[in-house]
Design a protein around this motif. Structure first.
Motif, PDB file in Angstrom:
ATOM      1  N   THR A  56      24.305 -30.319  21.344  1.00 51.50           N
ATOM      2  CA  THR A  56      23.689 -30.584  20.041  1.00 51.50           C
ATOM      3  C   THR A  56      23.856 -29.367  19.149  1.00 51.50           C
ATOM      4  N   ILE A  57      23.979 -29.626  17.851  1.00 48.36           N
ATOM      5  CA  ILE A  57      24.017 -28.532  16.871  1.00 48.36           C
ATOM      6  C   ILE A  57      23.455 -29.044  15.551  1.00 48.36           C
ATOM      7  N   ASP A  58      22.726 -28.183  14.844  1.00 49.01           N
ATOM      8  CA  ASP A  58      22.239 -28.475  13.495  1.00 49.01           C
ATOM      9  C   ASP A  58      23.074 -27.666  12.508  1.00 49.01           C
ATOM     10  N   VAL A  59      23.660 -28.365  11.511  1.00 47.82           N
ATOM     11  CA  VAL A  59      24.544 -27.682  10.561  1.00 47.82           C
ATOM     12  C   VAL A  59      24.274 -28.193   9.153  1.00 47.82           C
TER      13      VAL A  59
ATOM     14  N   ASP B   8      29.831 -28.542  27.764  1.00 52.23           N
ATOM     15  CA  ASP B   8      30.284 -27.199  28.156  1.00 52.23           C
ATOM     16  C   ASP B   8      31.514 -26.757  27.378  1.00 52.23           C
ATOM     17  N   THR B   9      32.304 -27.702  26.907  1.00 58.50           N
ATOM     18  CA  THR B   9      33.543 -27.349  26.204  1.00 58.50           C
ATOM     19  C   THR B   9      33.325 -27.102  24.721  1.00 58.50           C
ATOM     20  N   LEU B  10      32.087 -27.291  24.245  1.00 55.57           N
ATOM     21  CA  LEU B  10      31.818 -27.185  22.804  1.00 55.57           C
ATOM     22  C   LEU B  10      30.998 -25.958  22.433  1.00 55.57           C
ATOM     23  N   THR B  11      30.665 -25.134  23.422  1.00 52.40           N
ATOM     24  CA  THR B  11      29.835 -23.967  23.128  1.00 52.40           C
ATOM     25  C   THR B  11      30.518 -23.002  22.177  1.00 52.40           C
ATOM     26  N   GLU B  12      31.845 -22.952  22.219  1.00 48.08           N
ATOM     27  CA  GLU B  12      32.567 -22.056  21.312  1.00 48.08           C
ATOM     28  C   GLU B  12      32.434 -22.489  19.854  1.00 48.08           C
ATOM     29  N   LEU B  13      32.105 -23.769  19.634  1.00 46.91           N
ATOM     30  CA  LEU B  13      31.908 -24.272  18.274  1.00 46.91           C
ATOM     31  C   LEU B  13      30.460 -24.100  17.801  1.00 46.91           C
ATOM     32  N   GLY B  14      29.628 -23.532  18.673  1.00 48.15           N
ATOM     33  CA  GLY B  14      28.237 -23.305  18.296  1.00 48.15           C
ATOM     34  C   GLY B  14      27.267 -24.330  18.839  1.00 48.15           C
ATOM     35  N   PHE B  15      27.751 -25.306  19.618  1.00 51.69           N
ATOM     36  CA  PHE B  15      26.885 -26.323  20.204  1.00 51.69           C
ATOM     37  C   PHE B  15      26.043 -25.718  21.325  1.00 51.69           C
TER      38      PHE B  15
END
Length: 309
Positions: A262-265, A246-253
């Motif tokens: 999760t995120i694909d970069v 929940d704390t990483l959504t601002e980074l695009g996760f």
């Protein structure tokens, strides 16, 4: 043939039938070296089975040239047939009402194998495939996984140098699938056999193949190592954090239901993003990996105007 629906159209087609030409395989060109393990992939109707049938001599190409182990497949010479085998997950060669040993004996006669050499090969396959307890049971009483093990033994008794595997794990349970993949790799390591695999299960491809041939609409769209395939159709990495999503959504996760994210970069963004994650969650459990091969293949099929071979 092309026919519209209805009785009138059916009667008309008897006298003036319309036809549409479909090029099942169109200007497909590749070379496979001895001992390679190649995954031959493509969506349904791409031309995979047609190509396999031409490589084994079951179909004759209307144009072009094919050589397999120095032979022209369509000539179907006995020496050629002794060098190849075709294992299809949806078809079997075992005699249904008798034990598999009867098929093994029949194949020895069909291939005119020396009895001593045949027995040595059979003993090796029985050990590798763990067939001892299955040899005296009628094939109809075996499970699907047990039948596939016997199928492989029957297909390999003549020690082929080229193996064509068409959906070999279809219908098998997870344990049997893992076992079959391990066996194919072991057989390749022991005998240097060339493997050409078609499968819709990307776990098969990832476990067996080192190279991918991607075919679509009868044409080759990619030919190269699996790592290059990933870079071509999914040029990036997947970062997964097991908690604190929940704390990483601002980074695009994208947060998941288990509390992770999760995120694909692209590859060049991995290090800066890892640093940003650790600044927010110093004790985070983070993994970086390639996206699953199945997802990469899905993107390749959805990007048919993208990079080609």
């Amino acid at each position: 043939p092309v026919k519209k629906a209805g009785l009138r159209a059916s009667l008309a087609s008897l006298f003036a039938r319309e036809h549409t030409e479909v090029r099942a395989v169109d200007d497909v060109s590749f070379r496979i070296e001895p001992g390679e393990r190649v995954g031959f992939l493509g969506p349904n109707g791409a031309g995979k089975t047609t190509t396999l049938k031409m490589l084994t001599g079951l179909l004759h190409p209307t144009a072009g040239r094919i050589q397999v182990d120095g032979f022209v497949p369509q000539q179907r010479k006995p020496a050629f047939l002794q060098r190849i085998t075709l294992v299809m997950g949806q078809k079997q060669q075992l005699l249904w009402d008798v034990p598999a040993t009867e098929t093994f004996v029949l194949n020895r006669a069909l291939y005119d194998l020396d009895r001593t050499a045949w027995q040595q090969t059979l003993d090796e396959l029985i050990a590798l495939l763990d067939l001892t307890e299955l040899l005296d049971r009628p094939v109809r009483n075996l499970s699907l996984g047990q039948r596939m093990r016997c199928e492989l033994a029957a297909a390999l008794l003549h020690r082929p140098s080229v193996l064509f595997l068409d959906e070999p794990t279809i219908g098998l349970d997870v344990e049997a699938q893992v076992w079959l993949r391990r066996f194919v790799r072991t057989y390749n390591d022991r005998h240097g056999a060339t493997i050409m695999l078609t499968s819709h299960d990307m776990d098969d491809v990832a476990a067996i193949a080192d190279r991918i041939l991607l075919i679509d609409k009868g044409k080759v769209r990619f030919d190269g190592p699996i790592a290059e395939f990933r870079r071509t159709f999914s040029p990036g990495r997947r970062i997964r954090v097991t908690r604190g999503g929940d704390t990483l959504t601002e980074l695009g996760f994208s947060a998941d239901e288990h509390g992770g994210a999760t995120i694909d970069v692209p590859a060049e963004r991995v290090n800066p993003l890892l640093q940003a994650v650790l600044e927010r969650l110093p004790s985070a459990d983070v993994t970086v990996q390639d996206p699953p091969l199945e997802e990469v293949l899905t993107k390749a099929f959805g990007n048919r105007d993208g990079p080609g071979a």
